[in-house]
Scaffold this active site. Sequence first.
Site, short mmCIF file in Angstrom:
data_model
loop_
_atom_site.label_atom_id
_atom_site.label_comp_id
_atom_site.label_asym_id
_atom_site.label_seq_id
_atom_site.Cartn_x
_atom_site.Cartn_y
_atom_site.Cartn_z
N TYR A 202 0.90 -0.85 0.20
CA TYR A 202 0.07 -0.02 0.04
C TYR A 202 0.90 1.36 0.27
CZ TYR A 202 -3.92 2.65 1.51
OH TYR A 202 -4.80 4.49 1.86
N LYS B 240 -0.75 -0.90 -3.90
CA LYS B 240 -2.70 -0.34 -4.55
C LYS B 240 -1.66 1.18 -4.15
CE LYS B 240 -5.53 1.48 -1.16
NZ LYS B 240 -5.52 2.74 -1.38
C1 LIG Z 1 -6.56 8.34 1.77
C2 LIG Z 1 -7.56 7.86 1.33
O1 LIG Z 1 -8.50 7.63 1.65
N1 LIG Z 1 -7.55 7.50 0.10
C3 LIG Z 1 -8.10 6.87 -1.58
C4 LIG Z 1 -8.14 5.18 -1.77
O2 LIG Z 1 -6.59 5.69 -1.71
C5 LIG Z 1 -8.68 6.57 -2.02
O3 LIG Z 1 -9.89 6.56 -2.15
C6 LIG Z 1 -9.56 8.80 -1.65
O4 LIG Z 1 -10.12 8.87 -0.40
C7 LIG Z 1 -9.97 9.06 -3.17
O5 LIG Z 1 -9.06 10.03 -4.17
C8 LIG Z 1 -10.40 11.05 -2.72
O6 LIG Z 1 -9.55 11.83 -3.04
C1 LIG Z 2 -8.09 3.06 -0.46
C2 LIG Z 2 -8.45 3.86 0.19
O1 LIG Z 2 -8.84 4.47 0.53
C3 LIG Z 2 -8.23 3.37 1.62
O2 LIG Z 2 -6.84 2.46 1.99
O3 LIG Z 2 -9.40 2.31 2.50
#
Ligand SMILES: CC(=O)N[C@H](C=O)[C@@H](O)[C@H](O)[C@H](O)CO
Ligand SMILES: CC(=O)C(=O)O
Length: 292
Positions: free
Chosen positions: A135, A163
């Site tokens: 990740y 990811k």
């Molecule tokens: C930190 C976080 O939540 N990251 C998510 C996944 O990695 C994303 O789905 C974001 O929430 C999304 O792209 C909005 O910026």
């Molecule tokens: C993908 C993402 O938002 C997470 O780490 O849950």
Amino acid sequence: MSKKLLYAAQMTAFDKDGNINLDGIRALVRYNIDVNKVDGLYVCGSTGEAFMLNTDEKKQVMKTVYDEANGAIDLVAQVGSLNLKEAKELAKFATDLGYPKLSAVTPFYYNFTFEQIKDYYNEILKDVDNKLLIYSIPALTGVALTTDQFAELFENPKIIGIKYTNADFYLLERVRNAFPDKLILSGFDEMLLPALALNVDGCIGSTYNLNAPRVREEMDAFDAGDIDKARQLQNISNDMITDLIANDIYPTLKLVMKHMGVDAGYVKKPMSHPTPEMEAGAKAIYEKYFKN
Ligand SMILES: CC(=O)N[C@H](C=O)[C@@H](O)[C@H](O)[C@H](O)CO
Ligand SMILES: CC(=O)C(=O)O
């Protein structure tokens, strides 16, 4: 051309006092399977507010999601933690439950060296028979791995992919082409289309809890070569994501979910509980982008 994979980053429902709400978690899983028709769920990641949970709570979330999904979709358990003993314990727990994949955030806060990061991954995987996605989310961890460093981590055959939550598309292009057989899933929902252009295998994201059907349509349009349509759909999604971020994304995801008929409860403090303005903002987002 194989179909792109769509994973929702599973949310964790809490009550007002920050206790996990297992019924709410089950309802979210059901919605992701029955309505969103996701290919899988990413459990105990950022969206799951997992870095604010204790070990027992993480186990309860993993068990509840596993139980509710009942083999219908792929499941990835995020086990990464600054407490390596906890990460190992969770990796074993999720593997014993039957999770087909693990993931672990790069260790953060202390400026760990790459050798230390490599040891962390190898240590997590040493005693478990499972596969793992790295990740990578440099904006939150401060850890930006290079192509060569990913290659060194991939020397462990249990590490099957990334990811990739990073706006660095130069690196994404390098990594995609260096590792054609690895699973690379795009993590910034608002940057999905450029990631698709670089041939990622799919995506994992928070906003797919709400927006999966539109995103599936975008990925199908992309696969069919209809880039104009994919771009139009990304544009609508990005208007929606811009509104979500402006309204405070984590609580707002749950507020919009409630309009969709799923009571996802509250976020956990120190995240913010909804104000009347946030509630109004969430209603407006629901009506503008999701009410048909
Ligand atoms: C930190 C976080 O939540 N990251 C998510 C996944 O990695 C994303 O789905 C974001 O929430 C999304 O792209 C909005 O910026
Ligand atoms: C993908 C993402 O938002 C997470 O780490 O849950």
